[in-house]
Design a protein around this motif. Structure first.
Motif, PDB file in Angstrom:
ATOM      1  N   ALA A   1       3.601 -19.209 -12.737  1.00  0.00           N
ATOM      2  CA  ALA A   1       4.197 -18.004 -12.367  1.00  0.00           C
ATOM      3  C   ALA A   1       5.278 -17.720 -11.806  1.00  0.00           C
ATOM      4  O   ALA A   1       5.775 -18.890 -11.178  1.00  0.00           O
ATOM      5  CB  ALA A   1       3.057 -17.308 -11.216  1.00  0.00           C
ATOM      6  N   VAL A   2       5.874 -16.879 -12.191  1.00  0.00           N
ATOM      7  CA  VAL A   2       7.178 -16.678 -11.754  1.00  0.00           C
ATOM      8  C   VAL A   2       7.571 -16.663 -10.353  1.00  0.00           C
ATOM      9  O   VAL A   2       8.736 -17.038  -9.872  1.00  0.00           O
ATOM     10  CB  VAL A   2       7.947 -15.521 -12.385  1.00  0.00           C
ATOM     11  CG1 VAL A   2       9.358 -15.041 -11.991  1.00  0.00           C
ATOM     12  CG2 VAL A   2       7.844 -15.302 -13.999  1.00  0.00           C
ATOM     13  N   SER A   3       6.464 -16.236  -9.657  1.00  0.00           N
ATOM     14  CA  SER A   3       6.718 -16.101  -7.970  1.00  0.00           C
ATOM     15  C   SER A   3       7.071 -17.525  -7.444  1.00  0.00           C
ATOM     16  O   SER A   3       7.607 -17.843  -6.270  1.00  0.00           O
ATOM     17  CB  SER A   3       5.491 -15.687  -7.346  1.00  0.00           C
ATOM     18  OG  SER A   3       4.479 -16.369  -7.981  1.00  0.00           O
ATOM     19  N   LYS A   4       6.739 -18.677  -8.352  1.00  0.00           N
ATOM     20  CA  LYS A   4       7.012 -20.093  -8.101  1.00  0.00           C
ATOM     21  C   LYS A   4       8.424 -20.642  -8.351  1.00  0.00           C
ATOM     22  O   LYS A   4       9.007 -21.473  -8.043  1.00  0.00           O
ATOM     23  CB  LYS A   4       5.878 -20.928  -8.657  1.00  0.00           C
ATOM     24  CG  LYS A   4       4.490 -20.594  -7.986  1.00  0.00           C
ATOM     25  CD  LYS A   4       3.332 -21.831  -8.071  1.00  0.00           C
ATOM     26  CE  LYS A   4       2.054 -21.577  -7.343  1.00  0.00           C
ATOM     27  NZ  LYS A   4       1.257 -21.219  -8.578  1.00  0.00           N
ATOM     28  N   TYR A   5       9.108 -19.757  -9.242  1.00  0.00           N
ATOM     29  CA  TYR A   5      10.505 -20.212  -9.758  1.00  0.00           C
ATOM     30  C   TYR A   5      11.424 -20.299  -8.426  1.00  0.00           C
ATOM     31  O   TYR A   5      11.415 -19.422  -7.591  1.00  0.00           O
ATOM     32  CB  TYR A   5      10.799 -19.360 -10.986  1.00  0.00           C
ATOM     33  CG  TYR A   5      10.292 -19.457 -12.160  1.00  0.00           C
ATOM     34  CD1 TYR A   5       8.993 -20.339 -12.384  1.00  0.00           C
ATOM     35  CD2 TYR A   5      10.839 -19.011 -13.225  1.00  0.00           C
ATOM     36  CE1 TYR A   5       8.381 -20.398 -13.552  1.00  0.00           C
ATOM     37  CE2 TYR A   5      10.142 -19.363 -14.723  1.00  0.00           C
ATOM     38  CZ  TYR A   5       8.957 -19.758 -14.587  1.00  0.00           C
ATOM     39  OH  TYR A   5       8.436 -20.093 -15.792  1.00  0.00           O
ATOM     40  N   SER A   6      12.657 -20.877  -8.853  1.00  0.00           N
ATOM     41  CA  SER A   6      13.613 -20.804  -8.005  1.00  0.00           C
ATOM     42  C   SER A   6      14.499 -19.542  -8.525  1.00  0.00           C
ATOM     43  O   SER A   6      14.343 -19.331  -9.480  1.00  0.00           O
ATOM     44  CB  SER A   6      14.601 -22.122  -7.935  1.00  0.00           C
ATOM     45  OG  SER A   6      15.174 -22.068  -9.226  1.00  0.00           O
ATOM     46  N   GLY A   7      15.434 -19.217  -7.570  1.00  0.00           N
ATOM     47  CA  GLY A   7      16.506 -18.220  -7.872  1.00  0.00           C
ATOM     48  C   GLY A   7      17.066 -18.564  -9.112  1.00  0.00           C
ATOM     49  O   GLY A   7      17.104 -17.424  -9.959  1.00  0.00           O
ATOM     50  N   GLY A   8      17.693 -19.691  -9.287  1.00  0.00           N
ATOM     51  CA  GLY A   8      18.186 -19.809 -10.695  1.00  0.00           C
ATOM     52  C   GLY A   8      17.561 -19.676 -11.890  1.00  0.00           C
ATOM     53  O   GLY A   8      17.912 -19.353 -12.990  1.00  0.00           O
ATOM     54  N   MET A   9      15.997 -20.406 -11.506  1.00  0.00           N
ATOM     55  CA  MET A   9      15.139 -20.413 -12.895  1.00  0.00           C
ATOM     56  C   MET A   9      14.758 -18.893 -13.161  1.00  0.00           C
ATOM     57  O   MET A   9      14.699 -18.378 -14.276  1.00  0.00           O
ATOM     58  CB  MET A   9      13.803 -20.973 -12.485  1.00  0.00           C
ATOM     59  CG  MET A   9      14.182 -22.544 -12.298  1.00  0.00           C
ATOM     60  SD  MET A   9      12.688 -23.274 -11.577  1.00  0.00           S
ATOM     61  CE  MET A   9      11.498 -23.426 -12.694  1.00  0.00           C
ATOM     62  N   ARG A  10      14.602 -17.915 -12.184  1.00  0.00           N
ATOM     63  CA  ARG A  10      14.413 -16.207 -12.344  1.00  0.00           C
ATOM     64  C   ARG A  10      15.427 -15.983 -13.109  1.00  0.00           C
ATOM     65  O   ARG A  10      15.247 -15.152 -14.166  1.00  0.00           O
ATOM     66  CB  ARG A  10      14.017 -15.909 -11.228  1.00  0.00           C
ATOM     67  CG  ARG A  10      12.883 -15.938 -10.522  1.00  0.00           C
ATOM     68  CD  ARG A  10      12.718 -15.176  -9.100  1.00  0.00           C
ATOM     69  NE  ARG A  10      11.980 -15.741  -8.326  1.00  0.00           N
ATOM     70  CZ  ARG A  10      11.114 -15.461  -7.430  1.00  0.00           C
ATOM     71  NH1 ARG A  10      11.158 -13.950  -7.321  1.00  0.00           N
ATOM     72  NH2 ARG A  10      10.110 -15.903  -6.611  1.00  0.00           N
TER      73      ARG A  10
END
Lengths: 264, 313
Positions: free
Chosen positions: B135-144
């Motif tokens: 889930a994108v909610s688990k991504y870091s800022g850079g990954m998002r």
């Protein structure tokens, strides 16, 4: 594909997004579906004993259709929150910058939320049946009652989309979430409007929620003294058609206009 | 290289009724050539985001004209939307869905037939394959941000608008986004980048337009802007703070403007670069002062920027 074909395909893509949300967050969506069940059990248990039911019928005969109508009103919050979140996170802007059908964003939300309401009603009805609630006028009549309930939901959906597109932040959403309660209570949801002081009963019966609840009870064959207490009560069936139609006539064009002119 | 203009804006005006909602534009002009990165640089409230929103058809202009690849943003919005990608200030992706689900959804909405394979391609290209099913909610800022970039590139756009891509990111995230943007440019995409970080514009942009109060006040390559607006500097770092007054006195005749002193660092604005350097070195040698460091440098974009935004204040 034609323009209309693409509009439908895009709407379905947007609706699927909500279905994927259900799969990704099963706890949240189950909570949403079972919250009205909780209300049914809570109010049935709390008030059921004290209620003087007409013709010796169970309180659930009055309450179950009332909670059906109330759950349609609750659906408004979900619609609003989803729309506001997408606007504030820039997701709506991304949709608007795509070469997709511009009607699809709201239509897709519409499809998803109607599906959600169908599930809510199925879960509630199953609980109601387990508690002794019955429909007495045959299946076609019962289906017509569910149709009226979903019509109310469809009308409130446009209210939700409009508010969702208009408010700027989550706090305003919370305010609407609080206001939903007095609107839900000032109706024939929990008690027949005939038991209220005459002036209050009349106001409560003019609530579109009451019109739908009272009309649905008539179609299910569940006794509801509200149906004869006031002029508007005797016309509940008509009111349950006209009130949603008026809400749609006002809020659908408003929402469409708001979406087109977003951040202008 | 072609010199085709893919973005053209002339005399664009936009006034916000009520005012606080966003910064208006006040006769905004811009020309962007195909295959370049143009940085739109300016402080908060200068109108950068407003300009991007108008060019990407999200906002209507009051007057003036703007075209993307020859299509008018006002009258041919659908044609424009078919040719652009937009990366907004917030990572505009669905946080509940996985990275792959997001890309497949946006692929479908772009009416792409091979949306599944395209999603895989983009995940690979932005090094998100491993996290694709999280889930994108688990991504870091850079990954998002990288996912956001990928989502705007589903159908290779003629023009990509990137609005403050690194606001709120940590330095690692910033580096990730910078390298992603550089990759795009190598692929030939025309990019309009807005930023309030001078370093970012200096790093990424071929040309910079400086925006102030809704108007472009200076325009050119980073080097041109530096030459045009600001002198070169002679920087001295001393070992002994007691030497500072003596050094300032020696530098006096060479200075073309005000000498700045900060602790043991003395910065002297100079006109004749080499001559000034030699003269300074000789004076120091005669005065028997051994500096820690003596360098000649171009002005930084910060200095150009402050110079520009400072004088009309």
């Amino acid at each position: 594909m034609t323009g209309l074909g693409w509009a439908l395909a895009d709407s379905w893509t947007i609706a699927r997004r909500t279905l994927l949300h259900w799969r990704m967050q099963p706890g949240l969506v189950l909570f949403n579906w079972f919250f009205p069940v909780l209300m049914l059990l809570l109010f049935g248990g709390l008030l059921g004993g004290a209620m003087e039911s007409p013709e010796g019928s169970s309180y659930y005969e009055l309450l179950v259709p009332g909670i059906f109508a109330l759950s349609m009103l609750f659906g408004l919050e979900g619609t609003m929150t989803a729309v506001t979140t997408d606007v504030s996170k820039g997701v709506t802007d991304r949709f608007r910058s795509l070469p997709m059908s511009s009607a699809a964003v709201v239509l897709g939300r519409c499809i998803a939320d109607m599906l959600d309401s169908v599930v809510t009603l199925v879960v509630l009805a199953a609980t109601g049946l387990a508690l002794g609630w019955r429909w007495h006028e045959g299946l076609p009549s019962a289906l017509a009652a569910f149709g009226l309930l979903l019509l109310l939901r469809f009308a409130l959906l446009w209210v939700g989309i409009f508010i969702g597109l208009t408010v700027k932040n989550a706090q305003s959403v919370t305010m609407v979430q609080v206001l939903v309660w007095p609107v839900g209570f000032l109706s024939s949801t929990f008690v027949a409007t005939s038991t209220m002081p005459a002036w209050l009963g009349t106001i409560a019966q003019w609530n579109p929620l009451s019109a739908t609840a009272t009309a649905a009870r008539a179609l299910f064959g569940n006794p509801d003294p509200s149906a004869t207490a006031t002029w508007i009560g005797t016309h509940a069936g008509l009111a349950a058609l006209i009130a949603p139609a008026v809400l749609i006539a006002v809020f659908l064009p408003l929402s469409a206009h708001r979406y087109r002119t977003l951040s202008r | 290289m072609t010199t085709e203009r893919v973005i053209e804006a002339a005399g664009v005006r936009k006034n916000y009724k009520g005012g606080t909602d966003g910064a208006g534009l006040n006769g905004f002009d811009l020309e962007v050539t195909a295959g370049t990165v143009t940085g739109l640089l300016g402080p908060n409230g200068a109108g950068k985001t407003t300009a991007v929103r108008i060019l990407s058809t999200l906002l209507e202009l009051d007057s003036g004209t703007a075209t993307i690849a020859g299509f008018d943003v006002r009258r041919q919005g659908a044609e424009v939307r078919r040719r652009i990608g937009l990366v907004g200030q917030y990572a505009a992706v669905d946080e509940v869905l996985t990275g792959r689900q997001n890309l497949v959804m946006f692929g479908r909405l772009n009416h792409l037939r091979n949306h599944k394979s395209r999603a895989d391609e983009l995940l690979e290209r932005f090094s998100l394959t491993e996290a694709a099913d999280q889930a994108v909610s688990k991504y870091s800022g850079g990954m998002r941000r990288r996912l956001d970039l990928a989502a705007s590139l589903i159908v290779a756009p003629r023009v990509l608008f990137v609005d403050e891509p690194t606001t709120g990111l940590d330095p690692a995230g910033r580096m990730e986004v910078w390298s992603a943007v550089r990759q795009l440019v190598d692929g030939g995409t025309t990019v309009l980048l807005t930023t309030q970080y001078l370093e970012e514009a200096d790093q990424l942009a071929n040309r910079i337009s400086m925006l102030k109060e809704g108007k472009v006040v200076a325009e050119g390559t980073p080097d041109e802007l530096k030459t045009q607006l600001g002198s070169d500097w002679l920087d001295l770092v001393l070992t002994d703070p007691a030497d500072v007054p003596r050094v300032v006195e020696l530098a006096g005749p060479l200075a073309d403007g005000e000498i700045r002193v900060q602790d043991v660092r003395v910065s002297v604005p100079v006109k004749d670069r080499t001559k000034a350097l030699v003269a300074m070195a000789n004076s120091l040698h005669e005065a028997k002062i051994e500096p820690e460091d003596l360098t000649l440098r171009r002005p930084t974009l910060d200095e150009v920027f402050l110079h520009l935004t400072g004088d009309a204040a």
